[in-house]
Design an enzyme around this catalytic site. Structure first.
Site, PDB file in Angstrom:
ATOM      1  N   ASN A 223       0.882  -0.806  -0.203  1.00 57.54           N
ATOM      2  CA  ASN A 223      -0.047  -0.233  -0.637  1.00 57.54           C
ATOM      3  C   ASN A 223       1.126   0.755  -0.002  1.00 57.54           C
ATOM      4  O   ASN A 223       2.208   0.804   0.252  1.00 57.54           O
ATOM      5  CB  ASN A 223      -1.400   0.544   1.416  1.00 57.54           C
ATOM      6  CG  ASN A 223      -0.129  -0.084   2.308  1.00 57.54           C
ATOM      7  OD1 ASN A 223       0.592   0.983   2.776  1.00 57.54           O
ATOM      8  ND2 ASN A 223       0.019  -1.463   2.880  1.00 57.54           N
ATOM      9  N   ASP A 293      -4.507  -6.060   5.032  1.00 58.08           N
ATOM     10  CA  ASP A 293      -4.858  -7.071   5.842  1.00 58.08           C
ATOM     11  C   ASP A 293      -4.541  -8.644   4.998  1.00 58.08           C
ATOM     12  O   ASP A 293      -5.310  -9.262   6.048  1.00 58.08           O
ATOM     13  CB  ASP A 293      -5.824  -6.912   5.552  1.00 58.08           C
ATOM     14  CG  ASP A 293      -6.347  -4.731   6.740  1.00 58.08           C
ATOM     15  OD1 ASP A 293      -5.747  -5.225   7.682  1.00 58.08           O
ATOM     16  OD2 ASP A 293      -7.474  -4.474   6.091  1.00 58.08           O
ATOM     17  N   LYS A 303       9.555 -17.284 -10.296  1.00 60.40           N
ATOM     18  CA  LYS A 303       8.705 -15.431 -11.119  1.00 60.40           C
ATOM     19  C   LYS A 303       7.277 -16.892 -11.716  1.00 60.40           C
ATOM     20  O   LYS A 303       7.594 -18.018 -12.616  1.00 60.40           O
ATOM     21  CB  LYS A 303       9.591 -15.432 -12.035  1.00 60.40           C
ATOM     22  CG  LYS A 303       9.061 -14.088 -12.435  1.00 60.40           C
ATOM     23  CD  LYS A 303       9.474 -13.205 -12.911  1.00 60.40           C
ATOM     24  CE  LYS A 303       8.664 -12.368 -13.850  1.00 60.40           C
ATOM     25  NZ  LYS A 303       9.554 -11.530 -15.241  1.00 60.40           N
ATOM     26  N   PRO A 319      -3.151 -11.847  10.620  1.00 62.41           N
ATOM     27  CA  PRO A 319      -2.964 -11.380  12.275  1.00 62.41           C
ATOM     28  C   PRO A 319      -2.919  -9.825  11.887  1.00 62.41           C
ATOM     29  O   PRO A 319      -2.329  -9.731  11.967  1.00 62.41           O
ATOM     30  CB  PRO A 319      -2.384 -12.250  12.848  1.00 62.41           C
ATOM     31  CG  PRO A 319      -0.709 -12.459  11.727  1.00 62.41           C
ATOM     32  CD  PRO A 319      -1.669 -11.793  10.690  1.00 62.41           C
ATOM     33  N   ASP A 320      -3.771  -9.652  12.980  1.00 64.09           N
ATOM     34  CA  ASP A 320      -4.143  -8.228  13.338  1.00 64.09           C
ATOM     35  C   ASP A 320      -2.686  -8.088  14.287  1.00 64.09           C
ATOM     36  O   ASP A 320      -2.724  -8.459  15.801  1.00 64.09           O
ATOM     37  CB  ASP A 320      -5.385  -7.655  13.983  1.00 64.09           C
ATOM     38  CG  ASP A 320      -5.668  -6.058  14.268  1.00 64.09           C
ATOM     39  OD1 ASP A 320      -4.498  -5.980  15.309  1.00 64.09           O
ATOM     40  OD2 ASP A 320      -6.042  -5.451  13.515  1.00 64.09           O
ATOM     41  N   ILE A 321      -1.732  -7.769  14.390  1.00 67.97           N
ATOM     42  CA  ILE A 321      -0.300  -7.082  14.867  1.00 67.97           C
ATOM     43  C   ILE A 321      -1.333  -6.332  16.403  1.00 67.97           C
ATOM     44  O   ILE A 321      -0.744  -6.842  17.635  1.00 67.97           O
ATOM     45  CB  ILE A 321       0.284  -6.133  14.270  1.00 67.97           C
ATOM     46  CG1 ILE A 321       0.995  -7.014  13.439  1.00 67.97           C
ATOM     47  CG2 ILE A 321       1.437  -6.281  15.538  1.00 67.97           C
ATOM     48  CD1 ILE A 321       1.791  -6.400  12.053  1.00 67.97           C
ATOM     49  N   VAL A 322      -1.177  -5.226  16.432  1.00 65.37           N
ATOM     50  CA  VAL A 322      -2.038  -4.472  17.691  1.00 65.37           C
ATOM     51  C   VAL A 322      -2.991  -5.191  18.398  1.00 65.37           C
ATOM     52  O   VAL A 322      -3.011  -5.590  19.510  1.00 65.37           O
ATOM     53  CB  VAL A 322      -2.511  -2.933  16.936  1.00 65.37           C
ATOM     54  CG1 VAL A 322      -3.789  -3.185  16.883  1.00 65.37           C
ATOM     55  CG2 VAL A 322      -1.983  -2.473  18.537  1.00 65.37           C
ATOM     56  N   PHE A 337      -3.592   3.753  15.450  1.00 65.98           N
ATOM     57  CA  PHE A 337      -4.245   4.626  14.473  1.00 65.98           C
ATOM     58  C   PHE A 337      -5.496   4.331  13.799  1.00 65.98           C
ATOM     59  O   PHE A 337      -5.989   3.320  13.054  1.00 65.98           O
ATOM     60  CB  PHE A 337      -3.132   4.800  13.592  1.00 65.98           C
ATOM     61  CG  PHE A 337      -1.875   5.694  14.274  1.00 65.98           C
ATOM     62  CD1 PHE A 337      -1.604   5.053  15.290  1.00 65.98           C
ATOM     63  CD2 PHE A 337      -1.695   7.093  13.938  1.00 65.98           C
ATOM     64  CE1 PHE A 337       0.088   6.312  16.142  1.00 65.98           C
ATOM     65  CE2 PHE A 337      -1.065   7.551  14.496  1.00 65.98           C
ATOM     66  CZ  PHE A 337      -0.301   7.743  15.836  1.00 65.98           C
ATOM     67  N   LYS A 355     -10.619  -4.186  19.220  1.00 67.59           N
ATOM     68  CA  LYS A 355      -8.575  -4.077  19.333  1.00 67.59           C
ATOM     69  C   LYS A 355      -8.395  -4.041  20.449  1.00 67.59           C
ATOM     70  O   LYS A 355      -6.730  -4.639  21.333  1.00 67.59           O
ATOM     71  CB  LYS A 355      -7.712  -3.347  18.664  1.00 67.59           C
ATOM     72  CG  LYS A 355      -8.575  -3.499  17.002  1.00 67.59           C
ATOM     73  CD  LYS A 355      -7.584  -3.106  15.977  1.00 67.59           C
ATOM     74  CE  LYS A 355      -7.777  -2.990  14.924  1.00 67.59           C
ATOM     75  NZ  LYS A 355      -6.786  -3.543  13.699  1.00 67.59           N
TER      76      LYS A 355
END
Ligand code: C5P
Length: 417
Positions: A223, A293, A303, A319-322, A337, A355
């Site tokens: 991103n 995500d 390749k 996984p959601d780190i926070v 954030f 969270k």
């Protein structure tokens, strides 16, 4: 005396009530001290109990009232030594002539006089008595001894007294006493912060930048995050006296002075590095990274060759780190954030709860003038409900200035812990 009431540190106050008619004012004093967020335990002498009952103070303070030195039941709960250690400040209000004399001479024949000798906490006395007793040579001599011993004496007010006399000897109003206590801790906190920095000695881990999720050895999904916000925050935390580790995704930014940097690419690597930091010791975890995500379910070993008009790549959730860090038993203070394009505050408040964060800073990335690649930002900060802190609007400013304000917000919230 004016200061921000929301940033008085959480402290334990022993309010010692001795025998005098001003004891009725101490009931209101408990309420005013609690208004500032202090935890209050009340100690009463036998004399005080002739004026007001322990039950009144128990109901107002929400804690058992301590009256006896040699009561096995009380000692089995919080004994006099534990009580002495528990206190961050002992406030004797009203302080009778008798108590002042005991303190001055080191007597230890009841709970309060013993507590006085056993505590390392600052002791404040607010004498309240008949003006003639106040003026008596013995009282003044004893007060002088207390001052020399490091006790803070709050001067009584002058005026009409319960006994009909007019003169010095009235206990100051509860509001005034409570504000003096609050101001004392506020000033002490400010002095520490000015000398050592708002986050002195804290260990901070910050995730920053994007993650890169490989498709094959030469291609990836990512991103537009530049990492600027996380890097600016790392610099601000370091300047505030913290030991800072940046867990950085692939970004082309210089490491801020004094900051340790761990480079990662994927979300899984970012999670691993973050968990390692937790094991090494982390007091504050700040998640600014724009973590992908999803990752590719099966990364091709070689390749992928061009073939056909369509190519399907299957993705699995990262996984959601926070949120993962927030679930750990020894969790740090957690800051998240949220970048949103609509319903910004509503979504951010939802993430704060979902969270299990302590604080969340959110911004509207649909605004063309702030956000990802910009050098400026504007944010709204929310705190978890238990902090009793109002949301804060951080007006559009450089990411450095916003970082400084976020450091202040973290500091203020930590004071409430
Ligand atoms: O759910 P959303 O991605 O909007 O949440 C944003 C917050 O969660 C940010 O603090 C971000 O760093 C963090 N996050 C994370 N791991 C993920 C996704 C988001 O730590 N996989």
């Amino acid at each position: 005396m004016s200061f921000d009431l929301s940033v008085i540190p959480h402290k334990n106050i022993i309010l010692a009530v001795t025998g005098g008619i001003a004891a009725y004012k101490s009931a209101i004093l408990v309420r005013r001290l609690k208004d500032f967020g202090f935890d209050v335990r009340v100690v009463m002498t036998h004399g005080a109990q002739a004026f007001i009952t322990p039950l009144t103070f128990q109901a107002l303070s929400g804690n058992p009232v301590h009256t006896e030195l040699l009561d096995p039941e009380a000692e089995a709960g919080m004994g006099h030594i534990e009580l002495a250690r528990w206190a961050d400040l002992v406030l004797v209000a009203p302080a009778s002539c008798d108590t002042i004399a005991k303190f001055a001479n080191g007597l230890a024949d009841d709970l309060l006089s013993t507590l006085y000798l056993a505590t390392k906490a600052p002791v404040w006395v607010a004498p309240a008595m008949n003006q003639q007793m106040w003026a008596a040579k013995a009282t003044q001599r004893n007060l002088q001894t207390l001052v020399e011993d490091g006790v803070h004496v709050i001067m009584p007010d002058a005026g009409e007294q319960a006994c009909g006399d007019v003169g010095l000897g009235r206990m100051p109003e509860p509001e005034d006493l409570a504000r003096q206590v609050a101001a004392y801790f506020h000033k002490a906190q400010r002095a520490i912060a000015e000398k050592f920095g708002l986050l002195a000695g804290k260990r901070v881990t910050i995730t920053a930048g994007p993650t890169r999720e490989a498709i094959d050895p030469v291609r990836y999904i990512s991103n537009h995050s530049t990492g600027k916000m996380g890097f600016a925050l790392a610099a601000a935390c370091y300047a505030a006296g913290a030991k800072v580790t940046l867990v950085a995704g692939p970004v082309s930014l210089d490491t801020p002075n004094g900051v340790e940097r761990i480079n990662v690419k994927s979300a899984m690597q970012m999670l691993d590095a973050s968990m390692n930091q937790l094991e090494e010791g982390c007091d504050i975890f700040i998640a600014t990274a724009a973590v992908a995500d999803y990752r590719v379910a099966e990364v091709a070993e070689h390749k992928i060759k061009k073939a056909g008009d369509e190519l399907a790549v299957s993705l699995v959730k990262n996984p959601d780190i926070v949120a993962t860090i927030a679930q750990q038993q020894q969790r740090p203070f957690m800051v998240g954030f949220a970048a949103e394009t609509r319903n910004v505050e509503e979504y951010a408040a939802g993430k704060l709860v979902a969270k299990k964060l302590d604080m969340i800073a959110c911004n509207d990335v649909s605004r063309p003038d702030i956000g990802f690649a910009s050098d400026e930002n504007a944010m709204t900060v929310f705190f978890a409900q238990s902090y009793h802190l109002e949301k804060r609007e951080l007006e559009k400013a450089s990411k450095q200035e916003i970082s400084q304000q976020l450091v202040e917000a973290i500091h203020d919230a930590l004071l409430q812990k």
